[in-house]
Design an enzyme around this catalytic site. Structure first.
Site, PDB file in Angstrom:
ATOM      1  N   TYR A  78     -32.865  11.174   9.371  1.00 12.15           N
ATOM      2  CA  TYR A  78     -32.917  10.284  10.524  1.00 12.15           C
ATOM      3  C   TYR A  78     -32.055   9.061  10.235  1.00 12.15           C
ATOM      4  O   TYR A  78     -32.353   8.253   9.348  1.00 12.15           O
ATOM      5  CB  TYR A  78     -34.352   9.834  10.821  1.00 12.15           C
ATOM      6  CG  TYR A  78     -35.273  10.936  11.294  1.00 12.15           C
ATOM      7  CD1 TYR A  78     -34.795  12.149  11.780  1.00 12.15           C
ATOM      8  CD2 TYR A  78     -36.652  10.769  11.260  1.00 12.15           C
ATOM      9  CE1 TYR A  78     -35.643  13.148  12.214  1.00 12.15           C
ATOM     10  CE2 TYR A  78     -37.516  11.763  11.695  1.00 12.15           C
ATOM     11  CZ  TYR A  78     -37.004  12.953  12.166  1.00 12.15           C
ATOM     12  OH  TYR A  78     -37.861  13.947  12.590  1.00 12.15           O
ATOM     13  N   SER A  79     -30.979   8.944  11.002  1.00 13.62           N
ATOM     14  CA  SER A  79     -30.000   7.864  10.802  1.00 13.62           C
ATOM     15  C   SER A  79     -29.532   7.796   9.343  1.00 13.62           C
ATOM     16  O   SER A  79     -29.344   6.722   8.772  1.00 13.62           O
ATOM     17  CB  SER A  79     -30.564   6.507  11.249  1.00 13.62           C
ATOM     18  OG  SER A  79     -30.824   6.501  12.633  1.00 13.62           O
TER      19      SER A  79
END
Length: 339
Positions: free
Chosen positions: A55-56
């Site tokens: 995630y990111s």
């Protein structure tokens, strides 16, 4: 807030759990906003936070770590690995080599010495169950993870992994994290019966169907949700599957109105009503989003409402089956179904 036992682990978790996918670049959520969301979630009674390494590109884990600093022991902390972390071909999957390395990376980003639940983000067809389960069992014995689970595994892979654990005398997956919503009910016909059979906890993601069930998408309105800006093909109402979703949303809105509920309460109340489901993961981008979703924490749908939902989207039916993430590889790669 309701609490349920996570499979057979004995761990008590809230029926709504905080998903941190939107923390960082994906959701454009800053550290201050993420910390405020975590603060409000914990104050409401949520005790499970779920994130992932990809995630990111690790930013979500870093933000979660900063937000929970000083109160780690009060939180059931979950993360995931397996999706690509860059272009290097071995920085992905569920091999022993990668999981041992990447768990240390996740612990460093989170600022903790262990996670309560470590999940394999997707089934890796290139790695045997024995290899993955052996690595996870060793990490568990080393105290770096308390339990481990799978995410978006096809039902037959869940079964195979349970048998592999038994055959090789290894620890087993204790949870599964599938996609589930009123509009995507396919797991009711295969995954959920298997998780019930093996006593797995179930943490469902996308219970609002990528915003389709948030109340923001209605007939005659321009679709301008965050998700629609980078996945426009999933919201183009000239596509038959999307048209079917919009038609269902309009009928579901009538059911919600008659029951005195918001669409979010209807959607979250539906998934948490299934006896196989432990928690629904909510992924707010803002504090306002969180508060609207927390309003569903104690929602219990009546049999009449559940029957009305069944009449709109039949049990076991996916309105957008092409968006499923647990498709067997041979259906996606022609070379795997030809001699």
């Amino acid at each position: 807030m309701q609490y349920r036992t996570l499979g057979r682990t004995g761990v008590q978790v809230s029926s709504l759990a905080l998903g941190a996918m939107n923390f960082g670049r994906i959701g454009r959520t800053t550290q201050d906003e993420a910390t405020a969301i975590v603060d409000a979630a914990l104050e409401s009674g949520i005790n499970l936070i779920d994130t992932a390494d990809m995630y990111s590109a690790g930013e979500s884990e870093e933000m979660v770590g900063k937000a929970i600093a000083g109160r780690r022991d009060d939180i059931v902390l979950a993360t995931k690995a397996g999706m690509p972390m860059g272009d290097e071909r071995n920085h992905r999957g569920s091999s022993r080599r990668w999981l041992v390395t990447e768990l240390d990376n996740s612990l460093r980003r989170l600022g903790v010495d262990h996670v309560d639940l470590y999940q394999i983000h997707r089934w890796d067809p290139n790695t045997s169950d024995e290899e993955t389960l052996s690595a996870l069992t060793d990490l568990q014995r080393a105290g770096k993870i308390r339990h481990f689970g799978s995410s978006t595994f096809p039902a037959y892979r869940i079964v195979q992994a349970q048998w592999a654990a038994r055959e090789h005398h290894l620890s087993r997956y204790v949870t599964e994290q599938p996609s589930y919503s009123i509009l995507q009910r396919g797991i009711e016909s295969h995954v959920l019966p298997v998780t019930e059979q093996y006593g797995l906890g179930v943490l469902v993601w996308s219970p609002l169907a990528s915003g389709w069930l948030s109340g923001a998408i209605r007939e005659g309105r321009e679709i301008a949700t965050s998700r629609s800006t980078f996945m426009p093909e999933r919201f183009d109402t000239t596509v038959p599957a999307n048209r079917a979703r919009l038609d269902a949303v309009e009928r579901l809105a009538e059911v919600a109105d008659e029951a005195g509920l918001t669409m979010i309460q209807l959607a979250l109340g539906f998934v948490t009503a299934h006896p196989a489901v432990t928690s629904a993961l909510i992924g707010p981008r803002t504090l306002d989003h969180l508060h609207t979703q927390l309003a569903a924490a104690d929602t219990v749908l009546s049999a009449d409402v559940l029957d009305a939902i069944d009449a709109i989207v039949a049990p076991g039916v996916d309105l957008a089956a092409h968006e499923k993430h647990d498709t067997p590889p041979a259906l996606l790669d022609p070379s795997l179904r030809r001699r």
